[in-house]
Design a protein around this motif. Structure first.
Motif, PDB file in Angstrom:
ATOM      1  N   ASP A   1      44.401  38.616  33.838  1.00  0.00           N
ATOM      2  CA  ASP A   1      44.282  37.411  33.029  1.00  0.00           C
ATOM      3  C   ASP A   1      45.649  36.998  32.490  1.00  0.00           C
ATOM      4  OD1 ASP A   1      42.230  35.711  32.453  1.00  0.00           O
ATOM      5  OD2 ASP A   1      42.047  36.400  30.383  1.00  0.00           O
TER       6      ASP A   1
ATOM      7  N   ARG B   1      47.888  33.618  33.409  1.00  0.00           N
ATOM      8  CA  ARG B   1      48.425  32.668  32.435  1.00  0.00           C
ATOM      9  C   ARG B   1      49.926  32.498  32.622  1.00  0.00           C
ATOM     10  NH1 ARG B   1      44.810  35.350  28.755  1.00  0.00           N
ATOM     11  NH2 ARG B   1      46.531  36.662  28.106  1.00  0.00           N
TER      12      ARG B   1
ATOM     13  N   TYR C   1      41.529  43.853  34.153  1.00  0.00           N
ATOM     14  CA  TYR C   1      41.150  42.458  33.901  1.00  0.00           C
ATOM     15  C   TYR C   1      42.075  41.807  32.872  1.00  0.00           C
ATOM     16  CZ  TYR C   1      36.990  42.473  36.798  1.00  0.00           C
ATOM     17  OH  TYR C   1      36.141  42.500  37.876  1.00  0.00           O
ATOM     18  N   GLU C   2      42.471  42.587  31.864  1.00  0.00           N
ATOM     19  CA  GLU C   2      43.406  42.073  30.862  1.00  0.00           C
ATOM     20  C   GLU C   2      44.714  41.688  31.545  1.00  0.00           C
ATOM     21  OE1 GLU C   2      41.352  44.523  30.475  1.00  0.00           O
ATOM     22  OE2 GLU C   2      40.803  44.883  28.395  1.00  0.00           O
TER      23      GLU C   2
ATOM     24  N   ASN D   1      43.915  28.697  38.390  1.00  0.00           N
ATOM     25  CA  ASN D   1      43.897  29.538  37.202  1.00  0.00           C
ATOM     26  C   ASN D   1      43.791  31.027  37.526  1.00  0.00           C
ATOM     27  OD1 ASN D   1      44.053  27.390  35.488  1.00  0.00           O
ATOM     28  ND2 ASN D   1      41.836  27.176  35.319  1.00  0.00           N
TER      29      ASN D   1
END
Lengths: 432, 292
Positions: A399, A403, A395-396, A201
């Protein structure tokens, strides 16, 4: 009706009193620099940064017997959460004097809470640290961090498994990712062991590949640079190729990742040099490991050096003893060769403070790595790490790209997945 | 005259006794709710907030992550709540059987999952379903699968695992409610039904279910509420992945507040949507459930 309003009035008055009680200001006590002083530090790894801070405190206490450092072990996720909660609520009395901060969070935290932190420049000499580490903590020309550990990356190899497959450690130096995948296929075919493992992930490997080509998820102006980023596309392509070739073992979390290194399920890992600590924890594998530099991407500017993680000491503005804190950092982490000589052999904390790397300790052969002088090699890698700005929305972006990566592995076309990621990050950026 | 002073005294003591509780509820529940609503009308990072009216609420509809978190939560809700409540009903009926021996033991066993911490049960399920976990081990040995399945990195199976964990954790809790409800049903009704020749199934569907309706309504509302606020299990087992396949609204709020650049205003707007959804769903359920 009258009684009702009376009761309501009582309620209001008493709640107002209660709330007033809550917001009592805590007034700073005038500090006596010679009286007993206790400084609190938050950091997270007992064998690594907690240990290092305690050693630094010992050194400082020798010359300043009145200063005691209380190191509180706080997991990074908790530390970040406590910090944001306290700063958002303006209740900084619960915060320590110094925190250790992940390099990739410094810009976000300092920009969002400019009054929460103290710049160290002028008080702590940061000029002698590796430049890429100083840049990471520089915001609006002010330096907010004293670099601690090195994040320079390397390929950490199981010498025995690689040799069993008929290869040499030197085959892994100065190679491209294509070549790495070919070698991985050979290892997998000859020994049945996966070449590398990663947390399914997360996208540390993608981030590492991007930094090795001097690019990031944001361009020079801070605009999101995901959908049309050719370097990112190339990195994703290599990642997908590793998954398709079956040479990468995808695990569910960090513990499983460390276990895959320690129990011999993989022949190598490519990560920041702080991974040495976790690798060395498995005593039965002593002598079986080796280090090579990082594979490079086949793009303009792609080199064999990168960085993952790494952290810096950050001073909080609520400290009662700013001068003592600055002096402590200046005389230890930014000024003590003996400190680094102590913490290197026992914790593997590789410095980015350049004078320390000239110390003889760095030239010592490492028995766990079959006598290779790994610290010397890693310090040499660190000198070549490309400088990048992680940006406010790091971080955005990470992430969103994680995904996208999961979707790509699941079969979504690269362009579609990255376009979605770009849109997701832009959406969050628009909320500032 | 006398009566009037009695009412006065009665009112005074009435207010006196409920005042502390009301005060606490106001300060600890309503005041934060009002503050959160005011916060949800502001935009910005950290403490640099400015009023933007309903812009945050308007943004919600363009937020793909938010929309997929809502979709996930509704998938959990639609599949998990009926399965769990039905299982709880069956368990409660069995436990209520007069002929059952070791009742105390069984009741304890059924309730036990509820006494475990959410995080630890989530961690244990995570180990069970890891690639080298016990589930793969058993399935490989029986021969149902030929190679280990990566349950938690597969979008479909990850959801299935989450649903299993919540069901395991909360079935016993709801069983206790049903058991209490069942014990309030007069046994003579069942006796009469048996004399009339009703089968066990007929007794369950024609007597037990209708008489338990108020309890079923209560558990449905509580489970809906709990599922909409789901956080611990997902955060610990998959942390929302793979992709957005298992992320919940609460976890998105957490990410917006603590993982990303803090956007507290927008996070407050997202949390208000949970409130609105809970209120709407409870209203519908009460309307449907109260029909005779």
């Amino acid at each position: 009706m009258k009684r009702l309003s009376l009761a309501a009035a009582v309620l209001l008055v008493s709640s107002a009193l209660l709330l007033a009680g809550c917001s009592k200001k805590n007034t700073a006590v005038a500090a006596d620099p010679n009286g007993p002083i206790t400084l609190t530090v938050w950091c997270w790894d007992p064998t690594f940064n907690v240990y290092a801070m305690n050693e630094a405190a010992k050194i400082y206490k020798a010359s300043h017997p009145n200063v005691t450092v209380n190191v509180v072990e706080t997991a990074w996720a908790d530390l970040q959460q406590k910090l944001l909660t306290a700063l958002s609520a303006n209740q900084t009395s619960s915060l320590p004097d110094i925190v250790l901060m992940q390099d990739n969070a410094i810009q976000k935290n300092v920009t969002t809470y400019p009054k929460g932190f103290l710049p160290v420049n002028g008080k702590v000499d940061v000029s002698q640290f590796a430049q890429y580490k100083v840049d990471v903590a520089t915001i609006n020309g002010q330096s907010y961090g004293v670099p601690f550990d090195n994040g320079a990356s390397g390929t950490f190899l199981r010498r025995d498994i690689v040799e069993q497959a008929g290869l040499q450690v030197s085959d892994f130096n100065d190679i491209t990712w294509e070549r790495f995948i070919e070698l991985g296929k050979i290892v997998k075919q000859k020994t049945g062991v996966a070449m590398i493992s990663a947390v399914g992930n997360e996208n540390d490997i993608i981030a590492l590949m991007m930094q090795s080509a001097g690019t990031w998820f944001f361009d020079a102006e801070g605009k999101v640079n995901i959908a049309n980023n050719t370097v990112l596309k190339e990195a994703v392509k290599q990642y997908k190729a590793m998954v398709d070739a079956g040479i990468i073992l995808l695990v569910t979390d960090w513990n499983a990742y460390i276990a895959s290194l320690n129990n011999g399920s993989v022949a190598s890992t490519i990560n920041g040099c702080w991974i040495v600590g976790s690798i060395s924890a498995e005593a039965s594998q002593s002598g079986k490991w080796a280090v090579a530099n990082t594979p490079k991407l086949n793009v303009p500017g792609g080199i064999n050096y990168s960085s993952v993680g790494g952290s810096s000491w950050v001073v909080l503005a609520n400290t009662k003893y700013p001068d003592v804190v600055m002096d402590l950092l200046n005389t230890t982490f930014a000024g003590s060769v003996p400190l680094y000589e102590t913490i290197l052999p026992s914790s593997g904390a590789i410095s980015t403070w350049l004078p320390a790397s000239k110390s003889a300790t760095y030239g010592q052969p490492n028995a766990f790595f079959g006598g290779q002088k790994i610290y010397e090699d890693i310090v040499a890698y660190a000198g070549n790490v490309p400088q990048i700005k992680y940006g406010l929305f790091n971080y955005e972006a990470r992430d969103a790209v994680s995904r996208a990566l999961a979707d790509i592995v699941g079969g979504t076309p690269v362009d579609t997945a990255l376009a979605t990621a770009q849109k997701n990050v832009e959406f969050l950026v628009a909320g500032q | 005259m006398k009566r009037h002073s009695f009412v006065k005294k009665y009112d005074f003591w009435g207010w006196f006794f409920i005042a502390p509780a009301s005060l606490m509820i106001f300060i600890l529940s309503f005041y934060p709710m009002i503050q959160a609503f005011i916060l949800s009308l502001q935009t910005g990072l950290g403490n640099n907030l400015r009023f933007t009216g309903i812009w945050n609420y308007y943004r919600l509809f363009q937020d793909e992550i938010f929309l997929s978190s809502v979709a996930n939560v509704f998938i959990y809700l639609i599949f998990q709540v009926p399965i769990m409540l039905f299982m709880a009903l069956i368990l409660a009926s069995i436990l209520n059987n007069e002929k059952l021996k070791f009742k105390g033991l069984f009741r304890t066993l059924v309730f036990l999952p509820c006494a475990t911490a959410l995080v630890s049960s989530a961690m244990i399920f995570k180990t069970f379903f890891s690639v080298d976990g016990i589930v793969n081990f058993i399935l490989l040995h029986i021969g149902i699968i030929t190679s280990p399945v990566s349950w938690l990195t597969h979008p479909f199976w990850a959801k299935v695992v989450i649903i299993m964990v919540i069901t395991w954790r909360w079935t016993g809790y709801n069983t206790i409610f049903y058991l209490a409800g069942l014990q309030n049903i007069d046994t003579s009704i069942y006796e009469a039904a048996r004399i009339d020749g009703a089968s066990a199934f007929q007794q369950f569907f024609k007597i037990t279910l209708p008489l338990l309706r108020p309890v079923i309504l209560l558990t449905t509302i509580m489970s809906t509420n709990g599922t909409l606020q789901l956080f611990d299990e997902v955060k610990n087992i998959t942390s929302g992945g793979p992709g957005n396949a298992t992320i919940t609204i609460s976890q998105y709020i957490y990410n917006l507040s603590f993982v990303y650049n803090p956007q507290f205003g927008y996070a407050a707007a997202v949390s208000y949507t949970i409130l609105i959804m809970v209120a709407l769903l409870s209203f519908i359920q009460m309307k449907v459930g109260d029909k005779a």
